[in-house]
Design an enzyme around this catalytic site. Sequence first.
Site, PDB file in Angstrom:
ATOM      1  N   TYR A  65       1.232  -1.539   0.470  1.00 17.73           N
ATOM      2  CA  TYR A  65       0.384  -0.248   0.101  1.00 17.73           C
ATOM      3  C   TYR A  65       1.137   1.441  -0.254  1.00 17.73           C
ATOM      4  CZ  TYR A  65      -5.045   1.047   0.416  1.00 17.73           C
ATOM      5  OH  TYR A  65      -6.148   1.495  -0.196  1.00 17.73           O
ATOM      6  N   GLU A  67       0.000   5.347  -0.352  1.00 17.66           N
ATOM      7  CA  GLU A  67      -0.613   6.403  -0.434  1.00 17.66           C
ATOM      8  C   GLU A  67       0.272   7.414  -0.560  1.00 17.66           C
ATOM      9  OE1 GLU A  67      -3.923   7.358   2.022  1.00 17.66           O
ATOM     10  OE2 GLU A  67      -5.202   5.697   1.467  1.00 17.66           O
ATOM     11  N   ASP A 211      -7.997  14.064 -24.526  1.00 19.51           N
ATOM     12  CA  ASP A 211      -8.170  12.631 -23.928  1.00 19.51           C
ATOM     13  C   ASP A 211      -7.844  11.189 -24.969  1.00 19.51           C
ATOM     14  OD1 ASP A 211      -9.406  10.350 -23.110  1.00 19.51           O
ATOM     15  OD2 ASP A 211     -10.839  11.215 -22.844  1.00 19.51           O
ATOM     16  N   THR A 237      -5.477   6.726 -21.092  1.00 22.58           N
ATOM     17  CA  THR A 237      -5.750   5.046 -20.492  1.00 22.58           C
ATOM     18  C   THR A 237      -4.258   4.776 -21.028  1.00 22.58           C
ATOM     19  OG1 THR A 237      -6.563   3.877 -22.517  1.00 22.58           O
ATOM     20  CG2 THR A 237      -8.146   4.675 -20.611  1.00 22.58           C
ATOM     21  N   LYS A 240      -5.579  -0.740 -24.524  1.00 25.91           N
ATOM     22  CA  LYS A 240      -5.458   0.424 -25.911  1.00 25.91           C
ATOM     23  C   LYS A 240      -4.410   0.319 -26.957  1.00 25.91           C
ATOM     24  CE  LYS A 240     -10.105   2.240 -25.030  1.00 25.91           C
ATOM     25  NZ  LYS A 240      -9.655   3.293 -23.683  1.00 25.91           N
ATOM     26  N   ARG A 246      -4.679  -2.231 -18.025  1.00 25.29           N
ATOM     27  CA  ARG A 246      -5.632  -1.493 -17.922  1.00 25.29           C
ATOM     28  C   ARG A 246      -5.445  -0.378 -16.405  1.00 25.29           C
ATOM     29  NH1 ARG A 246     -10.306  -3.506 -19.696  1.00 25.29           N
ATOM     30  NH2 ARG A 246     -11.122  -1.518 -19.255  1.00 25.29           N
TER      31      ARG A 246
END
Length: 431
Positions: A65, A67, A211, A237, A240, A246
Site C-alpha cells: 500500500y 498512499e 483525451d 488510458t 488500447k 488497464r
Amino acid sequence: MNLPPSYPANLPLSHPALSATDPELAALIGAEEQLQADTLRLIPSENYVSQAVLEASGTVLQNKYSEGYAGRRYYEGQQNIDQVERLAIARAKALFGVDHANVQPYSGSPANLAVYLAFAEPGDTVMGMALPMGGHLTHGWGVSATGKWFRGVQYGVRPDTGLIDFDEVRDLALKERPKLIFCGGTALPRTIDFAAFAEIARESGAVLVADVAHIAGLIAGGAHPSPVPHADVISTTTHKTLRGPRGAMLMSREEHAKAIDKAVFPGLQGGPHNQTTAAIAVALHEAAQPSFRDYAHAVVDNAKALAEALLARGFDLVSGGTDNHLILMDLTPKDVPGKVAAKALDRAGIVVNYNTVPYDPRKPFDPSGVRIGTPSLTSRGLATEHMPAVADWIDRGVTAARTGDEDALATIRAEVADLMAAFPAPGLSRD
C-alpha cells in the site's frame, strides 16, 4: 469441475497454482485465453499485452500500500515502490515529451474526473464532443457524473462529411465560455486537429484537455500528431493502442502539475495500484523501442487498407474512411441493425462492438452502426495483404446476419480460426 463449453478438454490448464486453488475460475481464464487465441478481435479499444506486461501486473507489488507520491508517502517500506513509480513517470515524460506525468489514476474515467477536480467547480460549464457523435461519457455527457455535476455543452460533426466543423466549435465556445474543452473521443476515425482546438481554447479562456486514450500508442509511435505543444492537459488510458495494462495517466505542463497531483491524490483516490504502475512502466519501455514505431504505423496502414476493402464491398463508412486505428460503419444501407450484425459476427469468430453513428435514428442499445479497429490484429502480425480477407469475412458475416444463415457464420469461424493459428497472439500462455 465443470469446464466452460468453449474450453478444450484436451488442453491443460495454464495456471497451476490457480488451478489447484480454484479450478473453476482457472478454467474460465483458460477458456478466455483460447477465445482470444482463436478469434479475430476488431474492437478498437482492445489489444494484446506482452508477456512482460502480464508478469509485471501479477507481482508482489500487489501486496504493498502506497498512499501519496514518491518521497512523500503515508506508509513506510516504500524503498522499491518509489523507484518503480519514478521509473514509470520518467518513461512517460520521455516518450511523450511532457513536463509532468502522473501514473496513478486507476483508469481513464477517474483520470478525467481528476481533471474536473483540478480546474472546475460543480456547476461550471464544460465542453466536449457529444457521445452519439463519437465523444466519451466523461466529457460532460448527461448520464455521467460529469454531466450531472457540471453543465455540459456538446459539439458534434457535420452530417454531410462526418467531420468536426471548427467554426461551429468556436462559436459554441465563445458563446458558452467553458472552463474545460475536451477533444478526443471513442469513435473518431479522423486525425484530431489539436492546434485548432488550442486556438479556440485560448480565445474562449478554457483549459484544453486532450483525451488521447484511443490514440496514445499512435502518438507514441509517431503515427498521429501529438497534442503536447497544444493541450494544457493530456489524459490517456494505458491499454488500447499503447498495449499496456488497464490503467491511466495524466500529463501536463509544469504549471498544472500540482493541481493535477492534488486532484488525483488525495482529491479522488487513495493508494495507487503498484502492480499496475509497474506494468505501465514496462509498456512505456516497450513503446520507446523502434519496433513499436513500426507497429503504430502498421496499425494505421491496416485500418486504411481495411477501410478501402470495405468501401469496395459497398459499406458506408462514417467520414468516408479513417486516418487512425478505427472504422465506424453505418449498416443502414445493408439493412442490418448494428447489434444484430455484431452478435452474428461474434458467432463467426469476429469480435466487434455495435455503436451509434452520428445522427443515428436508432437507440444506443440497438444502434445502426458497428465500430471496428486494427490494434489487436496488428499485434498478431497481420498486415495489409490480409485486410481484403478480413473485409470479405465481415461482408459475408453481415449478409448472413441479414439472412439468418448460421451455416455461413460457422464456415467463417473455421476460416478465421485457421488464419489465427498462423499468427499466435502475444502474451497468451498457449499456442
